[in-house]
Design an enzyme around this catalytic site. Sequence first.
Site, PDB file in Angstrom:
ATOM      1  N   HIS A 175      46.034   0.162  72.215  1.00  0.00           N
ATOM      2  CA  HIS A 175      45.298   0.633  73.393  1.00  0.00           C
ATOM      3  C   HIS A 175      45.498  -0.310  74.564  1.00  0.00           C
ATOM      4  CE1 HIS A 175      42.592  -2.466  71.807  1.00  0.00           C
ATOM      5  NE2 HIS A 175      42.012  -2.500  72.985  1.00  0.00           N
TER       6      HIS A 175
ATOM      7  N   ASN B 119      46.065  -6.141  76.210  1.00  0.00           N
ATOM      8  CA  ASN B 119      45.996  -7.384  75.434  1.00  0.00           C
ATOM      9  C   ASN B 119      46.394  -7.019  74.027  1.00  0.00           C
ATOM     10  OD1 ASN B 119      44.964  -8.951  77.538  1.00  0.00           O
ATOM     11  ND2 ASN B 119      42.846  -8.445  77.020  1.00  0.00           N
TER      12      ASN B 119
ATOM     13  N   VAL C 249      47.294 -26.196  78.259  1.00  0.00           N
ATOM     14  CA  VAL C 249      46.082 -27.016  78.235  1.00  0.00           C
ATOM     15  C   VAL C 249      46.128 -28.133  79.276  1.00  0.00           C
ATOM     16  CG1 VAL C 249      45.298 -26.370  75.930  1.00  0.00           C
ATOM     17  CG2 VAL C 249      47.074 -28.112  76.152  1.00  0.00           C
TER      18      VAL C 249
HETATM   19  O1  LIG Z   1      49.732 -33.257  73.067  1.00  0.00           O
HETATM   20  P1  LIG Z   1      51.133 -32.723  73.078  1.00  0.00           P
HETATM   21  O2  LIG Z   1      51.599 -32.392  71.723  1.00  0.00           O
HETATM   22  O3  LIG Z   1      52.090 -33.586  73.821  1.00  0.00           O
HETATM   23  O4  LIG Z   1      51.116 -31.336  73.917  1.00  0.00           O
HETATM   24  C1  LIG Z   1      49.984 -30.643  74.314  1.00  0.00           C
HETATM   25  O5  LIG Z   1      49.658 -30.971  75.661  1.00  0.00           O
HETATM   26  C2  LIG Z   1      50.668 -30.660  76.632  1.00  0.00           C
HETATM   27  C3  LIG Z   1      50.160 -31.036  77.996  1.00  0.00           C
HETATM   28  O6  LIG Z   1      49.020 -30.326  78.375  1.00  0.00           O
HETATM   29  C4  LIG Z   1      51.059 -29.188  76.559  1.00  0.00           C
HETATM   30  O7  LIG Z   1      52.155 -28.934  77.400  1.00  0.00           O
HETATM   31  C5  LIG Z   1      51.426 -28.770  75.135  1.00  0.00           C
HETATM   32  O8  LIG Z   1      51.667 -27.377  75.095  1.00  0.00           O
HETATM   33  C6  LIG Z   1      50.285 -29.157  74.185  1.00  0.00           C
HETATM   34  O9  LIG Z   1      50.636 -28.820  72.863  1.00  0.00           O
HETATM   35  O1  LIG Z   2      39.259  -6.526  75.226  1.00  0.00           O
HETATM   36  P1  LIG Z   2      37.908  -7.059  75.569  1.00  0.00           P
HETATM   37  O2  LIG Z   2      37.111  -7.303  74.353  1.00  0.00           O
HETATM   38  O3  LIG Z   2      37.173  -6.233  76.574  1.00  0.00           O
HETATM   39  O4  LIG Z   2      38.093  -8.484  76.281  1.00  0.00           O
HETATM   40  C1  LIG Z   2      39.286  -9.193  76.331  1.00  0.00           C
HETATM   41  O5  LIG Z   2      39.955  -8.946  77.573  1.00  0.00           O
HETATM   42  C2  LIG Z   2      39.227  -9.323  78.735  1.00  0.00           C
HETATM   43  C3  LIG Z   2      40.088  -9.015  79.945  1.00  0.00           C
HETATM   44  O6  LIG Z   2      41.286  -9.742  79.986  1.00  0.00           O
HETATM   45  C4  LIG Z   2      38.810 -10.795  78.690  1.00  0.00           C
HETATM   46  O7  LIG Z   2      37.976 -11.081  79.782  1.00  0.00           O
HETATM   47  C5  LIG Z   2      38.087 -11.125  77.384  1.00  0.00           C
HETATM   48  O8  LIG Z   2      37.843 -12.518  77.328  1.00  0.00           O
HETATM   49  C6  LIG Z   2      38.950 -10.670  76.193  1.00  0.00           C
HETATM   50  O9  LIG Z   2      38.282 -10.931  74.997  1.00  0.00           O
END
Ligand SMILES: O=P(O)(O)O[C@H]1O[C@H](CO)[C@@H](O)[C@H](O)[C@H]1O
Ligand SMILES: O=P(O)(O)O[C@H]1O[C@H](CO)[C@@H](O)[C@H](O)[C@H]1O
Lengths: 334, 334
Positions: free
Chosen positions: B149, B136, B300
């Site tokens: 890391h 990440n 979203v």
């Molecule tokens: O509300 P907007 O600006 O149309 O757009 C938002 O909702 C959409 C639908 O979930 C997403 O694809 C976009 O990434 C988000 O920014």
């Molecule tokens: O790097 P962390 O602090 O262990 O944790 C991060 O990676 C994890 C694995 O993808 C996720 O579940 C956590 O929500 C994110 O904060």
Amino acid sequence: MENWVTVSPHRMKRPWKGQVEKPEEAVIPRYDPSNSLCPGNTRSSGKVNPQYEGTFLFDNDFPALLKDGPSPPPNSDPLFQSAPAYGACQVMCFHPHSDLTLPLMSQSEVREVINKWAEINIDLGKKYTWVQIFENKGNIMGCSNPHPHCQVWASSYLPNDPATKHRTQKAYYDKHQVPMLVDYVKKELQNKERVVLENEHWVWLVPYWAVWPYETMLLPKRHVLRLQDLTPDERDALADIMKKLLTKYDNLFEVSFPYSMGWHGAPTGEYLQEDNSHWQLHALYFPPLLRSATVKKFMVGYEMLAQSQRDLTAEQAAEKLLSLPDVHYKSRKS
Amino acid sequence: MENWVTVSPHRMKRPWKGQVEKPEEAVIPRYDPSNSLCPGNTRSSGKVNPQYEGTFLFDNDFPALLKDGPSPPPNSDPLFQSAPAYGACQVMCFHPHSDLTLPLMSQSEVREVINKWAEINIDLGKKYTWVQIFENKGNIMGCSNPHPHCQVWASSYLPNDPATKHRTQKAYYDKHQVPMLVDYVKKELQNKERVVLENEHWVWLVPYWAVWPYETMLLPKRHVLRLQDLTPDERDALADIMKKLLTKYDNLFEVSFPYSMGWHGAPTGEYLQEDNSHWQLHALYFPPLLRSATVKKFMVGYEMLAQSQRDLTAEQAAEKLLSLPDVHYKSRKS
Ligand SMILES: O=P(O)(O)O[C@H]1O[C@H](CO)[C@@H](O)[C@H](O)[C@H]1O
Ligand SMILES: O=P(O)(O)O[C@H]1O[C@H](CO)[C@@H](O)[C@H](O)[C@H]1O
């Protein structure tokens, strides 16, 4: 949805030194001359909003789905499949006032939103296979306008998630002769461990398979296929439980609670002609917050590559929500 | 993965008034006495890091998967299924210096990371069914420490996404007698439209089914099951292409490019005894940014409830990445 969730409740103990979100704007003006969703204002497309007094529905000025999309060239290779997609995108303002979110609106105002949802599902459902009604609430959910509103994306295709639900509910129905989610609610009401609110017609619960920390589901007690099938009593009861659940959500971290929510019910368009008894109407709430008003759950590395992982159990989330006051923190403070 | 993606390239025209991310910290000190990942420092668990000079691997102080997790009570109801999950979580620092991300490290330093990945897959793979190596990168991806890391979560179960890939690759192999991703790379190399970089042993491309705006895949040209099966030449070539692709990513918005990445290959544990010829090793890169260093793609409402939707085509993303300089913007500026 046929998937597993990794549950690691011991993980909440770790300290958080990562990203902290901007808190939501504390005071939103009731009317803002520069806000494109307010009554009487001009949108970026140049169109002028009427002086609306209740809900206000209009075509999205930047639709993701077009009434006439391009037709991709056919390809017989299984690895390179594409298909044309048509649709309509609409926006609905819930209320003329920018500072009134659903939990702060009156029950009859919420009831008007529900009626409108049912109408939209009828109207767009005549032509389209799937009518996705959804609300993105809060900056953190990509919502670019604080004025309370939802969106509708209606499509000529059944999207992935509804298609999976169509299939799994059908399989359950064929095997058990009862709709899966009707059965599920019955069992949750017996067990009570994950139920947070209920009234005569509705149940609000943290589903057994919840992925987001405070993910919830809202379901009718009766077998209902689509929003338009709700009786007047069920609509009243829905407005009541929505106001209550959204108040609890706001009270969790004393902030206007961000989430994406939406409705899933039996498909429309050509499916209106078919038997959809395996379907049960329900709303889904996906809130991103985990620890506080500014620390969300990151669905990243492991979640994107392998499997969803949650840091508190569904039962812990339900218990927490249950313990919250029913009176909105804003009314308590004023 | 058997899913559809909605493509709406006309959507990039809409103005963005929504959330803007904090830019990543511009100057990261090479050594920070308060950073728990630096050589010689004490971690929050009280353990002290050695004065490491290359990579440094240790057990995660807050593991999501435990060596002995609880066993949930058995439940025969199909709606309430649970199963015990065991595992191990590790962290690997790539380099003693906090300011050196992979594209800024030397090729031989990247090569050392690759060797270590292969070793981890052998070690944890002896006991565990799936060894998920992932990185990440950036605050926006929930990464709480700027020191370069990655993490490893090894589990007693095959997680959802690898399980789906296991099934779909097997079905393709049974039908076509060739591994799906080997076939796929061959076709992409003929077509070239989505290929961004290649060298003697590797191909970097925007997959036909990409969901994130600049999502990419890195695949060997030869049929390879697991990281440990890579020849010394293939490891050298991997270090070469990784440095180049990550340089292009950083150059896209002239920022240390955030993403989650990880490796998928044939499962381990009990699967080591089985025929996994349908598998092909590959790395996946999921970067969140869409428009700039501070405007991401929000997955979203519609995406969470219905189906992934993208705002530029896979071919447009490949073309954009192809057009970027191969020299890192930081070396050009200094
Ligand atoms: O509300 P907007 O600006 O149309 O757009 C938002 O909702 C959409 C639908 O979930 C997403 O694809 C976009 O990434 C988000 O920014
Ligand atoms: O790097 P962390 O602090 O262990 O944790 C991060 O990676 C994890 C694995 O993808 C996720 O579940 C956590 O929500 C994110 O904060």
